[in-house]
Scaffold this active site. Sequence first.
Site, PDB file in Angstrom:
ATOM      1  N   ASP A   1      27.061  -9.917   2.410  1.00  0.00           N
ATOM      2  CA  ASP A   1      26.546  -8.755   1.683  1.00  0.00           C
ATOM      3  C   ASP A   1      26.549  -9.022   0.182  1.00  0.00           C
ATOM      4  O   ASP A   1      27.342  -9.838  -0.312  1.00  0.00           O
ATOM      5  CB  ASP A   1      27.419  -7.527   1.967  1.00  0.00           C
ATOM      6  CG  ASP A   1      27.310  -7.071   3.411  1.00  0.00           C
ATOM      7  OD1 ASP A   1      26.251  -7.305   4.021  1.00  0.00           O
ATOM      8  OD2 ASP A   1      28.280  -6.468   3.913  1.00  0.00           O
TER       9      ASP A   1
ATOM     10  N   TYR B   1      38.431 -14.524   5.965  1.00  0.00           N
ATOM     11  CA  TYR B   1      38.115 -13.699   4.811  1.00  0.00           C
ATOM     12  C   TYR B   1      39.389 -13.222   4.123  1.00  0.00           C
ATOM     13  O   TYR B   1      40.426 -13.018   4.771  1.00  0.00           O
ATOM     14  CB  TYR B   1      37.343 -12.441   5.230  1.00  0.00           C
ATOM     15  CG  TYR B   1      36.004 -12.679   5.857  1.00  0.00           C
ATOM     16  CD1 TYR B   1      34.838 -12.717   5.099  1.00  0.00           C
ATOM     17  CD2 TYR B   1      35.882 -12.835   7.246  1.00  0.00           C
ATOM     18  CE1 TYR B   1      33.595 -12.923   5.695  1.00  0.00           C
ATOM     19  CE2 TYR B   1      34.649 -13.045   7.848  1.00  0.00           C
ATOM     20  CZ  TYR B   1      33.509 -13.082   7.059  1.00  0.00           C
ATOM     21  OH  TYR B   1      32.294 -13.288   7.654  1.00  0.00           O
TER      22      TYR B   1
ATOM     23  N   ASP C   1      31.834   0.473   2.984  1.00  0.00           N
ATOM     24  CA  ASP C   1      32.279  -0.314   1.834  1.00  0.00           C
ATOM     25  C   ASP C   1      32.044   0.483   0.549  1.00  0.00           C
ATOM     26  O   ASP C   1      31.569   1.630   0.586  1.00  0.00           O
ATOM     27  CB  ASP C   1      31.598  -1.686   1.778  1.00  0.00           C
ATOM     28  CG  ASP C   1      30.086  -1.611   1.614  1.00  0.00           C
ATOM     29  OD1 ASP C   1      29.574  -0.596   1.116  1.00  0.00           O
ATOM     30  OD2 ASP C   1      29.406  -2.582   1.977  1.00  0.00           O
TER      31      ASP C   1
ATOM     32  N   ARG D   1      34.154  -4.883   7.318  1.00  0.00           N
ATOM     33  CA  ARG D   1      33.956  -3.479   6.922  1.00  0.00           C
ATOM     34  C   ARG D   1      34.348  -2.532   8.049  1.00  0.00           C
ATOM     35  O   ARG D   1      34.925  -1.459   7.809  1.00  0.00           O
ATOM     36  CB  ARG D   1      32.481  -3.233   6.577  1.00  0.00           C
ATOM     37  CG  ARG D   1      32.047  -3.737   5.236  1.00  0.00           C
ATOM     38  CD  ARG D   1      30.585  -3.431   5.009  1.00  0.00           C
ATOM     39  NE  ARG D   1      29.724  -4.200   5.896  1.00  0.00           N
ATOM     40  CZ  ARG D   1      28.466  -3.882   6.163  1.00  0.00           C
ATOM     41  NH1 ARG D   1      27.940  -2.787   5.656  1.00  0.00           N
ATOM     42  NH2 ARG D   1      27.732  -4.652   6.942  1.00  0.00           N
TER      43      ARG D   1
END
Length: 301
Positions: free
Chosen positions: A39, A67, A81, A180
């Site tokens: 993203d 991550y 988010d 997310r």
Amino acid sequence: MNSGILLVDKPQGMTSHDVVARVRRLAGTRKVGHAGTLDPMATGLLLLGIETSTRLLHHLVGLDKEYLATVRLGWATTTDDAEGEALPAASADAVRAISRDAVDAGMTELTGTIDQVPSAVSAVKVDGRRAYQRVRDGEAVELAARTVTVSAFELLEVREGDGRLDLDVRVECSSGTYVRALARDLGAALGVGGHLTALRRTRIGRFDVAEAGALDGIDVDAARLSPAEAARRVLPAVEVGADAVRDLRHGKRIDAPDEARELAGGAPIAVIGPGDVLVAIAERRGPQLKVVTGFPAEDGA
């Protein structure tokens, strides 16, 4: 420009397509693609295929990933988010009442093999169109849950704020997992709502962000991994001689090397020729190797 796999540390504010477009200009070729979207809000590792190495991207997309992220508890958003519209916030008292044990328990419930509903603004296709496109067009989108694996959901640090609680976390997960959605589901389980405020991809399979170059000023040809090196990180590999290379490039089957005969039939195998050149991705069919994806010779190889 020779083919290869380029590791880029994507900056915040750019789409994955923006990065591809920049690398196309730097590399002087239209044949650039990426393996796994990030993203615009996210930073970190993006794998790009250049020239014929775009044929390798299929084998990179499904790799597990790692991550580093920040989950904000206190309210949810329309996109799960920080880029979405804030939904009604929980009371400050409710946020203050969240215990470390409750956070740990909530994260444990989201670890392992779980059924996860992707974010409505994800790239999942619904009747041929991306979910996020349908949302932007004002449609209500409900996505089906999918089975994913979260092999690690680790709490690194907790920071308290006014009506919020920020959790720095590390996530290791299978391809197709939405961090997310983990933030959203953790907030929901704790009764206060949650969303993601930061996301950085640090690893894809055996490719690490520490190897990646910053997009600005990157020397594409110098920074790229050779097709053979990249393939070895993803697939079992066998080495063959010049005669076998010639036969494979003419579409013929070859006798499988001994090490290939120990692999499952139908599994992809990287075939490497003299000079450390990736010749093909092949499958074992009985005692022979059959080309699935061929890679043409470069620079006289």
